[in-house]
Structure formats: structure tokens, C-alpha cells
Scaffold this active site. Structure first.
Site, mmCIF file in Angstrom:
data_model
loop_
_atom_site.group_PDB
_atom_site.id
_atom_site.type_symbol
_atom_site.label_atom_id
_atom_site.label_comp_id
_atom_site.label_asym_id
_atom_site.label_seq_id
_atom_site.Cartn_x
_atom_site.Cartn_y
_atom_site.Cartn_z
ATOM 1 N N TYR A 125 0.933 -1.187 0.216
ATOM 2 C CA TYR A 125 -0.028 0.261 0.108
ATOM 3 C C TYR A 125 0.925 1.166 -0.082
ATOM 4 C CZ TYR A 125 -3.116 3.720 1.658
ATOM 5 O OH TYR A 125 -3.519 4.916 1.755
ATOM 6 N N GLU A 213 -3.376 7.511 -3.931
ATOM 7 C CA GLU A 213 -3.542 6.244 -3.354
ATOM 8 C C GLU A 213 -3.307 5.170 -4.302
ATOM 9 O OE1 GLU A 213 -6.167 4.807 0.538
ATOM 10 O OE2 GLU A 213 -7.056 4.734 -1.522
#
Length: 404
Positions: A125, A213
Site C-alpha cells: 500500500y 492512493e
């Protein structure tokens, strides 16, 4: 401003960020053509069909009409049109859309990047955003990619790393290397991760983004580092410098009322409450929303009419608020500093007459320049408008009208 995954990936690619390649399609025939072209470009034989909406959780979401997931795998070109048909035109319900879901107008036909190879695939991530408490950009990353980052933060906070970047010097090479090291990369994957991080930050800084993101960032089985997904938010205040990015706006993904409000330069955000707010100034608007909650109500919107609350803007603000069927009362809270309260009061009276019968009570608090004249104007208008002076009076009046 939010943009779609395929748009975000095109931006990243232009800055040298490696991505999962894909081609967007709006119907099953285009989807098959995209798969054929993608096979020529990448050699992939399996394809991922991904719904394009402004919301996360698409892989776990469901198309109401067909039961299909928002992200599905097609194991051949011939499977692609049917998979796309199950998604296109349907309503995708995810954890971020709420029960109403969002209509899918486009799908991204992407290459399958989870192919076998000499090493193990890993998902990470990574996000880039502004740390408002320090005034610095921050890269947040974790070895636990492909999962909800909130869940990782709650259960295993030690697996979340943060790298702050001094805007005076930008991202340094040692910082990119530290990120790659903390993610457990080595060899070719380490070098590719360093390049990925450096290019990602460069893109974020160059386009005036408010957030990147990437979940997941994938280490492939042959040690490439690529963005499999891309959620990109652009800072509205910087869009005047990027007309090419402004052209990516998809108003079909936005609340129609918020779009209309923007046309009149009204700062409006729809909420789920029952008391409409019309205020000048963001700080006063937040305080007004607090007062509504303390009085037992719930704000139905955030609406800042700005410092030029003339009759036309006030009328449009009323019309926009009244489009929400949940609104049971409207609280107007104006501080007359730049704008004169009597002009706002006249705008309220004119708006009331132009709109006609307004079916909900209106509570008006005007303070500042010419406030007394404004109250007299409203009180003598003969309209069903409750005029108050103190903020507590406004709160009490909200409570009173909601109890009826």
C-alpha cells in the site's frame, strides 16, 4: 476533483510510474476491441474488467442488476464482452457508495499482472498526501497492500510506515531507498521500487494533487513494481494551472445539486440531515452546523454563499437547499462584515416571493452591518420567516420548529 482510475494511471505513466496497462471501453464491443489491442501491446492472455466509478471497494462491490463484482477476471478475449456487459450500465454498490450505489458508464480492460514467475508476488500500500499538522507532504506505505488501510492501522499499526518530505528540497534519494528497504524489497525489486517511489512523488508534486492512493502497489513475479490501482484527487485550487487535467472532470459522477451549486459559485456539500444551512464563511458554517446538532437537528448541507450574498445568490441557494426532500427547516446565519445585512434581508424577501410557497420554516439570523434594519425589513415583510438576533435564539427556534 476526483478522477477515474484509468485517468489517474495515464497521469502516473506520463511521469514514468510503471502501471498495469489498460484500455477504457463504454460497451461490450469496445471491450473486446480493447482486449485484442491490449494483447498485442502486452502479450497478456488473461484480462481484468474493472468498473470505473469515483468510489473505492469496487472489487468487493456488487452490481445490483446482475450480481457481478465490480472487478472480474476474464480468462480469454472471448470472455471479455460478456464480463463487461454484466458491469456496464449497472449500479455498483460498494462500501463507499452507500446503498444507492453508482451507475457504471465505463470499464477498464486491464492486463493480468499476477502471472507466474521466478519469485513471489507481493502487494503493498502507498499513498502521498499533505500532513496538515506539519505542512509537509507525507508518503504513507505498508507491506499490507490490497486491504483496507484503516483496518491495518487499527489491528497492526506497526506495519504502517511514514516518510515526511521537506518541500524545500523534495524527496531525497535516501528516503526512496528507505521506503524500499522497509517494504522488504531486494535486488531488482529494490531498484524498481526506488524508481517507482521517486516518480510517484514527482507526479504528485507536479500536478497539484491533494492525494495519491495506490492500492495495491504490486511486486510482480519477475520483480517489476507497478501501480495496479490508482486513486487520484486533484486540488481544486490548483486546477487553473492544469486545464488538461480539468478536462478529465466527469460530472456524471458528482452529485447533480453540488454541480449546479458550483455553477453559481456556491460552496455546497450535501449531507444527510434535516436542517438546511445558508451561511457566509466556512468557519461560521461549521459553527452553524454545530448549533444545529446541539439543538437536536442534523445539518442537511454545508452551504457557504460567500462574501457577496446578493439577492440572486440567496435565491439560488434557497432553490438548491429545497431540492433536498429531507429538509424540514432552513437556518440562514449571515454575519454582515463585507456584505450589508439589509441587502441580504432584501435578498431573502425577494427570493421568498420569486420562489413562491416555501414549504418549510425559515429561521434568519443577521448580525453585523445594518443588522437592525435587516431584522425590521424581514419582520415587516409579512412572510413566514422567523427573525432572531442571538445564535442561541436561532438554536432554540430550530428545536422549536422541528418539534412541531
Amino acid at each position: 476533483m476526483n478522477i477515474h482510475e484509468y485517468q489517474g494511471k495515464s497521469i502516473l505513466k506520463s511521469f514514468g510510474v510503471a502501471i498495469q496497462e489498460g484500455i477504457v471501453a463504454e460497451n461490450p464491443d469496445q471491450a473486446k476491441e480493447a482486449a485484442v489491442e491490449l494483447q498485442k501491446q502486452t502479450g497478456t492472455s488473461w484480462f481484468v474488467v474493472k468498473a470505473q466509478i469515483h468510489a473505492g471497494g469496487r472489487g468487493k462491490g456488487t452490481i445490483s442488476e446482475t450480481g457481478s463484482r465490480g472487478v472480474v477476471l476474464a480468462k480469454s478475449i472471448d470472455e471479455v464482452p460478456a464480463k463487461a456487459k454484466d458491469i456496464l450500465g449497472g449500479t455498483l454498490v460498494t462500501i463507499q457508495t452507500g446503498a444507492q450505489g453508482k451507475k457504471v458508464n465505463k470499464v477498464l480492460i486491464a492486463q493480468d499482472v499476477y502471472y507466474p514467475g521466478p519469485s513471489e508476488t507481493k502487494e503493498f500500500y502507498m499513498s502521498v498526501l499533505l500532513n496538515r499538522s506539519t505542512g509537509r507532504n507525507i508518503i504513507m506505505y505498508s507491506t499490507e497492500g490490497g486491504m483496507d488501510i484503516e483496518e491495518v492501522a487499527h489491528k497492526t499499526p506497526e506495519k504502517i510506515f511514514k516518510e515526511e518530505v521537506d518541500p524545500r528540497v523534495g524527496l531525497q534519494a535516501f528516503q526512496a531507498r528507505r521506503i524500499a528497504f522497509n517494504l522488504g524489497c531486494s535486488g531488482e525489486a529494490f531498484k524498481n521500487m526506488v524508481k517507482f517511489v521517486s516518480s510517484l512523488y514527482k507526479a504528485y508534486d507536479a500536478i497539484d494533487a491533494s492525494m495519491f492512493e495506490i492500492n495495491p502497489v504490486l511486486k510482480t513475479s519477475d520483480d517489476k513494481i507497478i501501480a495496479v490501482d490508482a486513486k487520484v484527487n486533484l486540488d481544486d485550487n490548483g486546477l487553473f494551472r492544469h486545464p488538461d487535467l480539468m478536462a478529465m472532470r466527469d460530472i456524471s459522477e458528482e452529485d447533480p445539486t453540488e454541480v449546479e451549486a458550483g455553477e453559481y459559485n456556491l460552496n455546497y456539500v450535501k449531507l444527510d440531515g434535516n436542517v438546511g444551512c445558508m451561511v457566509n464563511g466556512a468557519g461560521l458554517a461549521m459553527a452553524t452546523m454545530d448549533i444545529i446538532k446541539l439543538s437536536g437537528g442534523e445539518p442537511a448541507n454545508f452551504l457557504d454563499v460567500g462574501g457577496t450574498a446578493n439577492a440572486q445568490r440567496v435565491e439560488q441557494a434557497f432553490r438548491i437547499i429545497l431540492k433536498d426532500p429531507n429538509v424540514k427547516a432552513i437556518l440562514v446565519n449571515i454575519f454582515g462584515g463585507i456584505v450589508r445585512c439589509d441587502r441580504v434581508a432584501q435578498g431573502i424577501v425577494d427570493a421568498y416571493k420569486n420562489i413562491g410557497n416555501i414549504p418549510v420554516p425559515i429561521i434568519v439570523r443577521l448580525q453585523g452591518t445594518n443588522a437592525e434594519a435587516a431584522k425590521k425589513l424581514i419582520d415587516e415583510s409579512g412572510l413566514k420567516v422567523h427573525s432572531v438576533i442571538q445564535l442561541q435564539e436561532a438554536a432554540d427556534m430550530v428545536k422549536q420548529v422541528l418539534s412541531k
